[in-house]
Scaffold this motif. Structure first.
Motif, PDB file in Angstrom:
ATOM      1  N   VAL A   1      -0.663  13.643  -6.600  1.00  0.00           N
ATOM      2  CA  VAL A   1       0.351  14.060  -5.619  1.00  0.00           C
ATOM      3  C   VAL A   1      -0.294  14.446  -4.291  1.00  0.00           C
ATOM      4  N   LEU A   2      -1.528  14.928  -4.317  1.00  0.00           N
ATOM      5  CA  LEU A   2      -2.261  15.240  -3.101  1.00  0.00           C
ATOM      6  C   LEU A   2      -2.650  13.979  -2.348  1.00  0.00           C
ATOM      7  N   GLY A   3      -2.783  12.877  -3.078  1.00  0.00           N
ATOM      8  CA  GLY A   3      -3.279  11.656  -2.461  1.00  0.00           C
ATOM      9  C   GLY A   3      -4.780  11.672  -2.341  1.00  0.00           C
ATOM     10  N   ASN A   4      -5.446  12.161  -3.383  1.00  0.00           N
ATOM     11  CA  ASN A   4      -6.910  12.233  -3.404  1.00  0.00           C
ATOM     12  C   ASN A   4      -7.437  11.050  -4.209  1.00  0.00           C
ATOM     13  N   THR A   5      -7.732   9.970  -3.527  1.00  0.00           N
ATOM     14  CA  THR A   5      -8.232   8.787  -4.221  1.00  0.00           C
ATOM     15  C   THR A   5      -9.739   8.834  -4.456  1.00  0.00           C
ATOM     16  N   ASP A   6     -10.381   9.934  -4.084  1.00  0.00           N
ATOM     17  CA  ASP A   6     -11.821  10.093  -4.304  1.00  0.00           C
ATOM     18  C   ASP A   6     -12.111  11.039  -5.467  1.00  0.00           C
ATOM     19  N   ALA A   7     -11.126  11.263  -6.338  1.00  0.00           N
ATOM     20  CA  ALA A   7     -11.315  12.162  -7.491  1.00  0.00           C
ATOM     21  C   ALA A   7     -11.958  11.387  -8.635  1.00  0.00           C
ATOM     22  N   HIS A   8     -13.220  10.991  -8.439  1.00  0.00           N
ATOM     23  CA  HIS A   8     -13.952  10.220  -9.431  1.00  0.00           C
ATOM     24  C   HIS A   8     -14.509  11.124 -10.520  1.00  0.00           C
TER      25      HIS A   8
ATOM     26  N   GLU B   1     -21.509   4.039 -10.845  1.00  0.00           N
ATOM     27  CA  GLU B   1     -20.335   3.560 -11.566  1.00  0.00           C
ATOM     28  C   GLU B   1     -19.265   4.643 -11.719  1.00  0.00           C
ATOM     29  N   LYS B   2     -19.306   5.638 -10.831  1.00  0.00           N
ATOM     30  CA  LYS B   2     -18.372   6.768 -10.949  1.00  0.00           C
ATOM     31  C   LYS B   2     -16.932   6.375 -10.681  1.00  0.00           C
ATOM     32  N   TYR B   3     -16.717   5.268  -9.989  1.00  0.00           N
ATOM     33  CA  TYR B   3     -15.365   4.743  -9.785  1.00  0.00           C
ATOM     34  C   TYR B   3     -15.082   3.699 -10.860  1.00  0.00           C
ATOM     35  N   GLU B   4     -13.966   3.840 -11.506  1.00  0.00           N
ATOM     36  CA  GLU B   4     -13.627   2.947 -12.603  1.00  0.00           C
ATOM     37  C   GLU B   4     -13.369   1.517 -12.126  1.00  0.00           C
ATOM     38  N   THR B   5     -13.808   0.571 -12.949  1.00  0.00           N
ATOM     39  CA  THR B   5     -13.389  -0.819 -12.775  1.00  0.00           C
ATOM     40  C   THR B   5     -12.500  -1.168 -13.959  1.00  0.00           C
ATOM     41  N   ASP B   6     -11.919  -2.336 -13.961  1.00  0.00           N
ATOM     42  CA  ASP B   6     -10.930  -2.698 -14.970  1.00  0.00           C
ATOM     43  C   ASP B   6     -11.465  -2.541 -16.391  1.00  0.00           C
ATOM     44  N   GLY B   7     -10.653  -1.890 -17.223  1.00  0.00           N
ATOM     45  CA  GLY B   7     -10.953  -1.806 -18.645  1.00  0.00           C
ATOM     46  C   GLY B   7     -11.841  -0.669 -19.085  1.00  0.00           C
ATOM     47  N   GLN B   8     -12.308   0.182 -18.152  1.00  0.00           N
ATOM     48  CA  GLN B   8     -13.219   1.264 -18.547  1.00  0.00           C
ATOM     49  C   GLN B   8     -12.483   2.501 -19.057  1.00  0.00           C
ATOM     50  N   ASN B   9     -11.256   2.704 -18.611  1.00  0.00           N
ATOM     51  CA  ASN B   9     -10.402   3.785 -19.130  1.00  0.00           C
ATOM     52  C   ASN B   9     -11.095   5.146 -19.133  1.00  0.00           C
ATOM     53  N   TYR B  10     -11.576   5.547 -17.966  1.00  0.00           N
ATOM     54  CA  TYR B  10     -12.310   6.804 -17.858  1.00  0.00           C
ATOM     55  C   TYR B  10     -11.483   8.013 -18.284  1.00  0.00           C
ATOM     56  N   ALA B  11     -10.198   8.031 -17.935  1.00  0.00           N
ATOM     57  CA  ALA B  11      -9.370   9.196 -18.280  1.00  0.00           C
ATOM     58  C   ALA B  11      -9.341   9.416 -19.792  1.00  0.00           C
TER      59      ALA B  11
ATOM     60  N   SER C   1      -8.934   4.867   6.949  1.00  0.00           N
ATOM     61  CA  SER C   1     -10.052   4.158   6.320  1.00  0.00           C
ATOM     62  C   SER C   1     -10.083   4.324   4.801  1.00  0.00           C
ATOM     63  N   ALA C   2      -9.252   5.216   4.265  1.00  0.00           N
ATOM     64  CA  ALA C   2      -9.306   5.522   2.829  1.00  0.00           C
ATOM     65  C   ALA C   2      -8.639   4.425   2.001  1.00  0.00           C
ATOM     66  N   THR C   3      -9.169   4.211   0.816  1.00  0.00           N
ATOM     67  CA  THR C   3      -8.578   3.265  -0.112  1.00  0.00           C
ATOM     68  C   THR C   3      -7.302   3.847  -0.726  1.00  0.00           C
ATOM     69  N   LYS C   4      -6.413   2.962  -1.170  1.00  0.00           N
ATOM     70  CA  LYS C   4      -5.213   3.386  -1.889  1.00  0.00           C
ATOM     71  C   LYS C   4      -5.408   3.306  -3.407  1.00  0.00           C
ATOM     72  N   ASP C   5      -6.600   2.912  -3.837  1.00  0.00           N
ATOM     73  CA  ASP C   5      -6.881   2.832  -5.271  1.00  0.00           C
ATOM     74  C   ASP C   5      -7.430   4.156  -5.780  1.00  0.00           C
ATOM     75  N   MET C   6      -6.814   4.689  -6.827  1.00  0.00           N
ATOM     76  CA  MET C   6      -7.323   5.902  -7.458  1.00  0.00           C
ATOM     77  C   MET C   6      -8.686   5.604  -8.091  1.00  0.00           C
ATOM     78  N   SER C   7      -9.441   6.656  -8.349  1.00  0.00           N
ATOM     79  CA  SER C   7     -10.796   6.474  -8.876  1.00  0.00           C
ATOM     80  C   SER C   7     -10.801   6.049 -10.336  1.00  0.00           C
ATOM     81  N   PHE C   8      -9.712   6.311 -11.050  1.00  0.00           N
ATOM     82  CA  PHE C   8      -9.531   5.761 -12.393  1.00  0.00           C
ATOM     83  C   PHE C   8      -8.047   5.519 -12.611  1.00  0.00           C
ATOM     84  N   ASN C   9      -7.711   4.683 -13.564  1.00  0.00           N
ATOM     85  CA  ASN C   9      -6.322   4.259 -13.715  1.00  0.00           C
ATOM     86  C   ASN C   9      -5.440   5.353 -14.321  1.00  0.00           C
ATOM     87  N   ILE C  10      -4.195   5.331 -13.926  1.00  0.00           N
ATOM     88  CA  ILE C  10      -3.170   6.236 -14.463  1.00  0.00           C
ATOM     89  C   ILE C  10      -2.184   5.359 -15.224  1.00  0.00           C
TER      90      ILE C  10
END
Length: 424
Positions: free
Chosen positions: A304-311, A264-274, A342-351
């Motif tokens: 800004v780096l475009g690192n969508t795997d920063a879980h 569950e290291k990638y956020e789903t809706d409503g978890q607000n990991y940040a 192949s990379a997703t455009k979704d960040m690992s948690f919401n901003i």
């Protein structure tokens, strides 16, 4: 009934903190020992596992200790080689838990074990670079080493004076994490070193890292080496043979601290990991104001780096050698993922409530600042500092790598800047 002792290295000494007991991975529970709880200097091994006399539930036990293990294909390969079910985290942990991230050790007995270092030949280093998961799995099993993540990585000892690599044996600690190139993502080793150098120029705290080049710098001839921030060598370090033994320093990633399972290291809706990460920093860090801004800068940089795997397993807490204070650990595992199709455009948690990289803007970060409790003025000042430094930092870092012979650094830098043009 399985019974495993849990040790924590404090100031160079192995301290038994508790036990894991159960019939299987499904019902095993961790409890602190009565002797450890009674100590006036006892410290919790995790924010999610506070000192208490009662055993923790199997779920909370599994989340923390499973969080020490490899993931994905690497875990599957290790489990297959050991003839274990990949879901049997307890068996894998027992076999790999002699050297984990941080200062935890898992063992069945209290008997001391011999420690040593076995020199690695240049050919073995070349094989590690070329052979993918096969070689890294072999080394991981041989050294009883557990490292988190899905990529092929091993823990090795590096003698900086002689420029030689060694395999840790017994309870000997490693000094570096060495990661293999990802065969599906071109130039990923150069990408990571470029990203780390850029982060440093943007004011981000990073560990020392470098590329091991065993040939002409192609993907099958390079490895990425990171000096472990959770290992310290100083003038008091004892010798193992003619090599100084590092002290282990404890750490845990934010998934472990938050009590979140690795899957569950990638956020789903409503978890607000940040928001939860900042709350932990406020409540537990020795310097909460300073570390909140360091965490903020890192989130801005990954955007800004475009690192969508920063879980949340790619952000960690570092304990001091005496287990008396906690701080935000240096940054690691930074790459620009968006340069790969192949990379997703979704960040690992919401901003600020938004996850899609292309939809995040300055207002998103203003919203995030309000949610995590940082003043907008200082938050946005730091936001602009990172963005203003980024382009020149990328170009300067690419030039440094090109001068070292990594000619693909220029191309990767151009791809990063082109992909992130809108953000800049």
């Amino acid at each position: 009934m399985r019974h495993y002792n849990v040790y924590l290295e404090i100031d160079g000494s192995q301290v038994k903190v508790g036990e894991i007991e159960g019939n299987s991975s499904e019902d095993a529970s961790f409890s602190y020992s009565k002797e450890y709880v009674a100590r006036t200097d006892s410290r919790a091994i995790s924010v999610s596992l506070p000192i208490q006399e009662e055993p923790f539930s199997p779920e909370r036990t599994k989340i923390f200790f499973d969080g020490l293990l490899p993931e994905g294909f690497m875990r599957k390969s290790i489990a297959t080689n050991m003839h274990f079910d990949e879901n049997d985290y307890l068996s894998i942990l027992y076999n790999l838990g002699k050297e984990c991230l941080g200062a935890i050790r898992i063992d069945e007995s209290d008997e001391e074990q011999e420690s040593g270092y076995e020199a690695i030949t240049s050919m073995q280093v070349e094989e590690l670079a070329a052979e993918g998961t096969t070689k890294s799995t072999e080394i991981v099993i041989k050294t009883h080493l557990s490292l988190t993540g899905a990529s092929g990585k091993v823990g090795l000892y590096y003698d900086e004076k002689e420029g030689r690599w060694y395999l840790p044996c017994g309870l000997a600690p490693s000094t570096h994490i060495v990661k293999q190139s990802h065969i599906r993502l071109d130039g990923i080793v150069t990408n990571e070193q470029l990203s780390m150098l850029t982060a440093h120029k943007c004011g981000i705290d990073i560990p020392e890292s470098f590329i091991i080049n065993v040939g002409q710098g192609t993907d099958s001839q390079v490895l990425f080496a990171t000096k472990r921030y959770d290992r310290i060598i100083d003038e008091t370090s004892q010798l193992i043979g003619n090599l100084k033994r590092p002290f282990r320093v404890h750490q845990e990633d934010f998934a472990q601290a938050m009590g979140v399972a690795a899957f569950e290291k990638y956020e789903t809706d409503g978890q607000n990991y940040a928001e939860k990460m900042f709350e932990i920093i406020r409540n537990y860090a020795r310097r909460p104001l300073e570390d909140q801004l360091r965490l903020w800068d890192r989130i801005v940089f990954n955007f800004v780096l475009g690192n969508t795997d920063a879980h949340i397993k790619n952000y960690s807490l570092l304990y001091d050698p005496h287990m008396e204070g906690i701080s935000l650990a240096p940054a690691y595992d930074m790459i620009s993922t968006v340069i790969y199709e192949s990379a997703t455009k979704d960040m690992s948690f919401n901003i600020g409530g938004i996850r899609n990289l292309d939809s995040i803007d300055e207002d998103s970060f203003k919203s995030l600042a309000a949610k995590v409790g940082i003043g907008e003025k200082i938050a946005m000042s730091n936001y602009h500092k990172v963005l203003d430094r980024f382009e020149n930092a990328v170009k300067e870092s690419a030039e440094e790598l090109k001068e070292m012979g990594f000619v693909n650094a220029g191309d990767i830098a151009e791809r990063i800047l082109l992909a992130r043009k809108k953000a800049l």
